[in-house]
Design a protein around this motif. Structure first.
Motif, PDB file in Angstrom:
ATOM      1  N   ASN A  31       0.791  -1.235   0.000  1.00 56.16           N
ATOM      2  CA  ASN A  31       0.000   0.000   0.000  1.00 56.16           C
ATOM      3  C   ASN A  31       0.824   1.288   0.000  1.00 56.16           C
ATOM      4  O   ASN A  31       0.458   2.247  -0.690  1.00 56.16           O
ATOM      5  N   PRO A  32       1.934   1.364   0.749  1.00 54.51           N
ATOM      6  CA  PRO A  32       2.706   2.616   0.724  1.00 54.51           C
ATOM      7  C   PRO A  32       3.267   2.959  -0.654  1.00 54.51           C
ATOM      8  O   PRO A  32       3.529   4.130  -0.945  1.00 54.51           O
ATOM      9  N   VAL A  33       3.430   1.948  -1.497  1.00 52.89           N
ATOM     10  CA  VAL A  33       4.013   2.162  -2.825  1.00 52.89           C
ATOM     11  C   VAL A  33       2.942   2.404  -3.882  1.00 52.89           C
ATOM     12  O   VAL A  33       3.088   3.265  -4.759  1.00 52.89           O
ATOM     13  N   LEU A  36      -3.167   1.078  -2.678  1.00 56.97           N
ATOM     14  CA  LEU A  36      -4.238   0.150  -3.024  1.00 56.97           C
ATOM     15  C   LEU A  36      -5.554   0.542  -2.357  1.00 56.97           C
ATOM     16  O   LEU A  36      -6.627   0.414  -2.946  1.00 56.97           O
ATOM     17  N   ILE A  37      -5.462   0.993  -1.103  1.00 54.07           N
ATOM     18  CA  ILE A  37      -6.631   1.464  -0.371  1.00 54.07           C
ATOM     19  C   ILE A  37      -6.235   2.751   0.351  1.00 54.07           C
ATOM     20  O   ILE A  37      -5.047   3.034   0.521  1.00 54.07           O
ATOM     21  N   ALA A  38      -7.224   3.519   0.760  1.00 51.83           N
ATOM     22  CA  ALA A  38      -6.934   4.761   1.478  1.00 51.83           C
ATOM     23  C   ALA A  38      -6.169   4.448   2.766  1.00 51.83           C
ATOM     24  O   ALA A  38      -6.533   3.533   3.507  1.00 51.83           O
ATOM     25  N   LYS A  39      -5.122   5.208   3.009  1.00 58.13           N
ATOM     26  CA  LYS A  39      -4.288   4.963   4.182  1.00 58.13           C
ATOM     27  C   LYS A  39      -5.105   4.964   5.468  1.00 58.13           C
ATOM     28  O   LYS A  39      -4.876   4.150   6.369  1.00 58.13           O
ATOM     29  N   GLY A  40      -6.075   5.861   5.545  1.00 63.81           N
ATOM     30  CA  GLY A  40      -6.876   5.962   6.749  1.00 63.81           C
ATOM     31  C   GLY A  40      -7.784   4.777   7.008  1.00 63.81           C
ATOM     32  O   GLY A  40      -8.299   4.610   8.119  1.00 63.81           O
ATOM     33  N   SER A  41      -8.001   3.929   5.988  1.00 64.06           N
ATOM     34  CA  SER A  41      -8.888   2.775   6.160  1.00 64.06           C
ATOM     35  C   SER A  41      -8.141   1.515   6.604  1.00 64.06           C
ATOM     36  O   SER A  41      -8.767   0.502   6.905  1.00 64.06           O
TER      37      SER A  41
END
Length: 207
Positions: A31-33, A36-41
């Motif tokens: 995900n950091p790269v 894929l999904i909102a960081k907050g979720s």
């Protein structure tokens, strides 16, 4: 909802639970790269993404082929494939994602988890695959556009499962101007304002 509560609500085997854990770990790694999904979720990934995706399986028409369009980070497509590995292993889930980086992630996830999947890294408009008994999409496009895709991607007696937010009533009204279809509104198990639109017998309305 806590992870343990989510897994209990899904009522899956230990093997499926382990694969869902492995998939979550992959999403958190990538995900950091790729975003894929909102960081907050991420703290609520089990309820907001895993359970949310798995709820549509009970509404599907299980056959040899399921198409998920705009698969993104694998929600619902990879989650569906993980669950079907146990309950319907002959069902191949085709994941359609035009973003090459996300498609690469989906290929790696499918390979590592040994899922019955095929990944299509192309735009939906240029897709040339056989229609499926079930067509799914989550937060992809307005309903009229989804019905355009469904016209060629779902079998004549198949079902479309479109996951929608709080504007689904407006989208239904807009779609009914150009399309005839039967539909059920199934309230989301994870969001009281959202729904799964179960749509069948799609026909274009004559001008």
């Amino acid at each position: 909802m806590k992870q343990q509560e989510t897994l209990a609500s899904l009522n899956v085997s230990r093997e499926t639970e382990a694969q869902l854990h492995d998939f979550v770990a992959l999403v958190e790694k990538w995900n950091p790269v790729i975003n894929l999904i909102a960081k907050g979720s991420i703290p609520n990934i089990w309820s907001r993404h895993i359970e949310d995706s798995a709820q549509i399986i009970a509404l599907a028409k299980l056959s040899d082929y399921w198409i998920d369009i705009g698969s993104g980070g694998g929600f619902p497509g990879i989650v569906v494939a993980i669950c079907l590995k146990e309950i319907s292993p002959s069902t191949c889930v085709a994941l359609v994602e035009s973003d090459m980086r996300k498609a690469t992630f989906l290929r790696q996830a499918a390979a590592l988890l040994e899922l019955n999947c095929e990944i299509h890294s192309s735009r939906i408009e240029s897709l040339t695959i056989a229609p499926a008994a079930t067509l799914s999409a989550r937060a992809l496009a307005p309903l009229p556009s989804l019905l355009e895709y469904a016209e060629t991607l779902v079998e004549k007696d198949g079902v479309c499962l479109f996951m929608k937010g709080q504007t689904y009533q407006d989208e239904l009204a807009a779609a009914q101007k150009s399309w005839s279809f039967e539909h059920d509104i199934v309230q989301s198990q994870t969001d009281s304002n959202a729904a799964v639109l179960k749509i069948r017998n799609i026909r274009r309305v004559a001008d």
